[in-house]
Design a protein around this motif. Structure first.
Motif, PDB file in Angstrom:
ATOM      1  N   LYS A  73       0.835  -1.205   0.000  1.00  0.00           N
ATOM      2  CA  LYS A  73       0.000   0.000   0.000  1.00  0.00           C
ATOM      3  C   LYS A  73       0.869   1.254   0.000  1.00  0.00           C
ATOM      4  CE  LYS A  73      -3.814   2.355   2.262  1.00  0.00           C
ATOM      5  NZ  LYS A  73      -4.805   2.334   3.345  1.00  0.00           N
ATOM      6  N   ILE A  77       1.110   4.308  -2.662  1.00  0.00           N
ATOM      7  CA  ILE A  77       0.894   5.710  -2.292  1.00  0.00           C
ATOM      8  C   ILE A  77       2.053   6.571  -2.793  1.00  0.00           C
ATOM      9  CG2 ILE A  77       0.776   7.321  -0.336  1.00  0.00           C
ATOM     10  CD1 ILE A  77      -0.932   5.114   1.079  1.00  0.00           C
ATOM     11  N   ILE A 116      -8.180   0.302  -3.507  1.00  0.00           N
ATOM     12  CA  ILE A 116      -8.333   1.114  -2.291  1.00  0.00           C
ATOM     13  C   ILE A 116      -7.464   2.363  -2.365  1.00  0.00           C
ATOM     14  CG2 ILE A 116      -7.787   1.163   0.189  1.00  0.00           C
ATOM     15  CD1 ILE A 116      -8.680  -1.859   0.210  1.00  0.00           C
ATOM     16  N   VAL A 117      -6.200   2.210  -2.761  1.00  0.00           N
ATOM     17  CA  VAL A 117      -5.285   3.354  -2.832  1.00  0.00           C
ATOM     18  C   VAL A 117      -5.775   4.387  -3.840  1.00  0.00           C
ATOM     19  CG1 VAL A 117      -2.955   4.080  -3.506  1.00  0.00           C
ATOM     20  CG2 VAL A 117      -3.263   2.127  -1.970  1.00  0.00           C
ATOM     21  N   LYS A 119      -8.806   5.023  -4.742  1.00  0.00           N
ATOM     22  CA  LYS A 119      -9.948   5.719  -4.122  1.00  0.00           C
ATOM     23  C   LYS A 119      -9.492   6.689  -3.030  1.00  0.00           C
ATOM     24  CE  LYS A 119     -13.436   2.233  -5.079  1.00  0.00           C
ATOM     25  NZ  LYS A 119     -14.056   1.017  -4.607  1.00  0.00           N
ATOM     26  N   GLU A 120      -8.505   6.269  -2.246  1.00  0.00           N
ATOM     27  CA  GLU A 120      -8.031   7.112  -1.143  1.00  0.00           C
ATOM     28  C   GLU A 120      -7.318   8.372  -1.622  1.00  0.00           C
ATOM     29  OE1 GLU A 120      -5.665   4.746   1.553  1.00  0.00           O
ATOM     30  OE2 GLU A 120      -7.432   3.716   2.345  1.00  0.00           O
ATOM     31  N   VAL A 121      -6.561   8.284  -2.713  1.00  0.00           N
ATOM     32  CA  VAL A 121      -5.811   9.471  -3.181  1.00  0.00           C
ATOM     33  C   VAL A 121      -6.631  10.341  -4.128  1.00  0.00           C
ATOM     34  CG1 VAL A 121      -3.565   8.362  -2.842  1.00  0.00           C
ATOM     35  CG2 VAL A 121      -4.613   8.347  -5.116  1.00  0.00           C
TER      36      VAL A 121
END
Length: 179
Positions: A73, A77, A116-117, A119-121
């Protein structure tokens, strides 16, 4: 006996010289190999063929890392914040499908983490993220002259004007992850 948890990530964020230089600075990264993946022609492509844009391959790096030191992860990032994941088939002046933003996952867990990453960034970018998430089929190692490119050519124009500023951004954003 080793306490290492060695894993592999395969990503492309434009020119592989840039991505390679970034990840060579990251704590826990054991090795970075520039290469090609995601194409639709048989056989081991050459740099010249890749640059034509006709093979469908992306310039990528394959990162060997110790997951006990840095997680997959965190690798993603760093990746998503050191290139522009919102430009389709382009990074700066480099244009073509070979320069696309792509995460080639090695298993379903990597696929889930990649999703997930992204979506998060996404909220940190004004434009929509266009990073492709696809299964790794084959990784082809690039020619010898493309390995350790920045380390061997720091004074070359492209390195000075494109890679050096990218490394400055890396050092500012991710100082805690540097070797």
């Amino acid at each position: 006996m080793s306490n290492k948890n060695i894993q592999i990530a395969t990503i492309g964020g434009g020119c592989f010289w840039c991505t390679e230089a970034v990840f060579q600075e990251i704590k826990g990264v054991e090795g970075v190999v520039s290469g090609y993946s995601g194409g639709n022609v048989p056989g081991h492509p050459t740099y010249r063929e890749i640059c034509s844009g006709l093979t469908g391959h992306a310039e990528v790096v394959q990162i060997t890392f110790d997951a006990n030191v840095i997680s997959y992860k965190d690798i993603l990032i760093v990746f998503m914040t050191t290139h522009d994941p919102t430009t389709l088939n382009r990074q700066g002046a480099d244009r073509g499908t070979q320069y696309r933003s792509v995460i080639f996952y090695h298993d379903e867990t990597q696929k889930e983490i990649a999703e997930i990453v992204v979506k998060e960034v996404a909220p940190y970018y004004e434009n929509t993220i266009v990073t492709e998430i696809a299964p790794l089929d084959v990784f082809y190692e690039a020619e010898k002259e493309h390995q350790n490119y920045y380390r061997n050519n720091k004074t070359q124009g492209y390195c000075s004007f494109v890679i050096t500023p990218k490394l400055a951004k890396l050092r500012k954003l991710h100082a805690d992850k540097l070797k």
